[in-house]
Design an enzyme around this catalytic site. Structure first.
Site, short mmCIF file in Angstrom:
data_model
loop_
_atom_site.label_atom_id
_atom_site.label_comp_id
_atom_site.label_asym_id
_atom_site.label_seq_id
_atom_site.Cartn_x
_atom_site.Cartn_y
_atom_site.Cartn_z
N ASN A 9 -1.73 -6.03 -16.75
CA ASN A 9 -3.12 -6.96 -16.43
C ASN A 9 -2.63 -8.34 -16.35
O ASN A 9 -2.37 -8.91 -17.46
CB ASN A 9 -3.95 -6.58 -17.62
CG ASN A 9 -5.31 -7.24 -17.20
OD1 ASN A 9 -5.36 -7.98 -16.25
ND2 ASN A 9 -6.46 -7.29 -18.17
N LYS A 11 -4.33 -10.70 -15.45
CA LYS A 11 -5.62 -11.46 -15.60
C LYS A 11 -5.71 -12.77 -14.60
O LYS A 11 -5.25 -12.34 -13.47
CB LYS A 11 -5.70 -12.02 -17.08
CG LYS A 11 -5.65 -10.89 -18.08
CD LYS A 11 -5.76 -11.36 -19.65
CE LYS A 11 -5.74 -9.94 -20.47
NZ LYS A 11 -6.05 -10.38 -21.72
N HIS A 96 -12.92 -4.36 -19.13
CA HIS A 96 -12.10 -5.22 -19.78
C HIS A 96 -13.10 -5.72 -20.73
O HIS A 96 -14.13 -6.33 -20.41
CB HIS A 96 -11.25 -5.96 -18.97
CG HIS A 96 -10.25 -6.61 -19.96
ND1 HIS A 96 -10.39 -7.63 -20.59
CD2 HIS A 96 -8.79 -6.20 -20.14
CE1 HIS A 96 -9.30 -7.94 -21.22
NE2 HIS A 96 -8.20 -7.14 -20.94
N GLU A 98 -12.88 -8.71 -21.58
CA GLU A 98 -13.25 -10.37 -21.11
C GLU A 98 -14.38 -10.19 -19.98
O GLU A 98 -15.10 -11.17 -19.88
CB GLU A 98 -11.84 -10.73 -20.42
CG GLU A 98 -11.00 -11.13 -21.47
CD GLU A 98 -9.60 -11.21 -21.22
OE1 GLU A 98 -9.22 -10.98 -19.95
OE2 GLU A 98 -8.69 -11.25 -22.11
N GLU A 168 -8.49 -1.56 -26.50
CA GLU A 168 -8.07 -2.69 -26.84
C GLU A 168 -9.13 -3.51 -27.77
O GLU A 168 -10.09 -3.85 -27.54
CB GLU A 168 -8.18 -3.48 -25.45
CG GLU A 168 -7.20 -3.03 -24.24
CD GLU A 168 -7.07 -4.10 -23.49
OE1 GLU A 168 -5.95 -4.19 -23.01
OE2 GLU A 168 -7.90 -4.84 -22.70
N GLY A 174 -4.58 -11.32 -27.09
CA GLY A 174 -4.11 -12.87 -26.66
C GLY A 174 -4.16 -13.53 -27.93
O GLY A 174 -3.89 -14.72 -28.05
N SER A 214 -1.85 -7.76 -27.54
CA SER A 214 -0.52 -8.24 -28.23
C SER A 214 0.55 -7.31 -28.10
O SER A 214 1.12 -7.35 -29.09
CB SER A 214 -0.78 -8.87 -29.52
OG SER A 214 -1.59 -9.90 -29.22
N GLY A 235 -1.27 -7.74 -21.67
CA GLY A 235 -1.63 -8.87 -20.81
C GLY A 235 -0.35 -9.86 -20.73
O GLY A 235 0.44 -9.90 -19.94
P1 13P Z 1 -2.43 -9.33 -24.67
O1 13P Z 1 -1.37 -8.69 -24.28
O2 13P Z 1 -2.12 -10.92 -23.97
O3 13P Z 1 -3.08 -9.58 -26.10
O4 13P Z 1 -3.73 -8.97 -23.67
C1 13P Z 1 -4.17 -7.62 -23.86
C2 13P Z 1 -5.16 -7.32 -22.76
O5 13P Z 1 -6.24 -7.76 -22.68
C3 13P Z 1 -4.81 -6.31 -21.52
O6 13P Z 1 -5.80 -6.00 -20.89
#
Ligand code: 13P
Length: 252
Positions: A9, A11, A96, A98, A168, A174, A214, A235
């Protein structure tokens, strides 16, 4: 037998030209390395056509990170699933954290998107996961159960083959904090049990459940070794070949 499914992803990162360049390198690397898992990348809407062109013939799936819950009309700034289908995109990430956190997407809104995507024969990665507050209050299971029951409301058993669940935990996204493989596996097992109760053992056994939060080259092997972890939604570490290639070739 569940085929491992690893997704990147992106983002709101990589411009269309950066994305196409990187996707071309990734496609080449995948051809050379010959990965055994399914690989997906999800660039921003505007990068979708160039990225899809760059990975053509490589077997890599290109997906959208979101879509509108309407087919067309007066919804300024939104992108319809029909528009995605028209450019050859048949897979979408929905719900997601976010989108939930920053754009107010409720389980009901997410469910309307899931149903619309399925009506157009699209594949869906439905994201679920608890915040740190919810986990510490002992609400992990009730949060996951609500997100699954409402998010999948009115999804027919026959449509479940088009659904992947991504677990997640919000506190692991992140932040560099990963759920331990055992914690992640326990949450995945709960998700599988819930889907078995909602549908059937068979559907639950065939369900691909990705872990996200992560994921890095250094922890992917331990995570993927767990019985209920069938893939990853990556991510930050999906943005560079040096990080993403070791993740998608974790089994080599
Ligand atoms: P990270 O791998 O940066 O922690 O993000 C995970 C994520 O939200 C994937 O959709």
């Amino acid at each position: 037998m569940r085929t491992p499914y690893i997704a990147g992803n992106w983002k709101m990162n990589l411009t269309p030209s950066e994305g196409a360049r990187y996707a071309g390198e990734l496609a080449e690397a995948v051809r050379k390395a010959g990965v055994s898992c399914r690989v997906m990348i999800a660039p921003s809407f505007v990068a979708l056509p160039a990225v899809a062109e760059a990975v053509k013939g490589s077997g890599i799936t290109v997906a959208a990170q979101n879509m509108a819950n309407h087919l067309s009309g007066a919804y300024t700034g939104e992108v319809s699933p029909e528009m995605l289908k028209d450019i050859g995109i048949n897979t979408v990430i929905l719900g997601h954290s976010e989108r939930r956190q920053y754009y107010g997407e409720t389980d009901e809104i997410i469910n309307s998107k899931v149903l619309l995507a399925l009506s157009l024969k699209m594949e869906v990665i439905l994201c679920v996961g608890e915040t740190l507050e919810e986990r510490e209050a002992g609400n992990l299971e009730s949060v996951l159960e609500r997100q699954l029951r409402v998010g999948l409301k009115d999804v027919l058993p026959a449509e479940m083959g088009a659904i992947t669940i991504a677990y997640e935990p919000v506190w692991a996204i992140g932040t560099g904090k990963t759920a331990t493989p055992d914690d992640a596996d326990a949450a995945h097992a709960f998700i599988r049990r819930t889907v078995a109760a909602m549908y059937s053992e068979d559907i639950a056994n065939n369900l691909i459940i990705q872990y996200g939060g992560s994921v890095k080259p250094g922890n992917v092997v331990a995570l993927m070794a767990k019985e209920n972890i069938d893939g990853a939604l990556v991510g930050g570490a999906s943005l560079k070949l040096d990080d993403f290639l070791p993740i998608i070739t974790y089994s080599k």
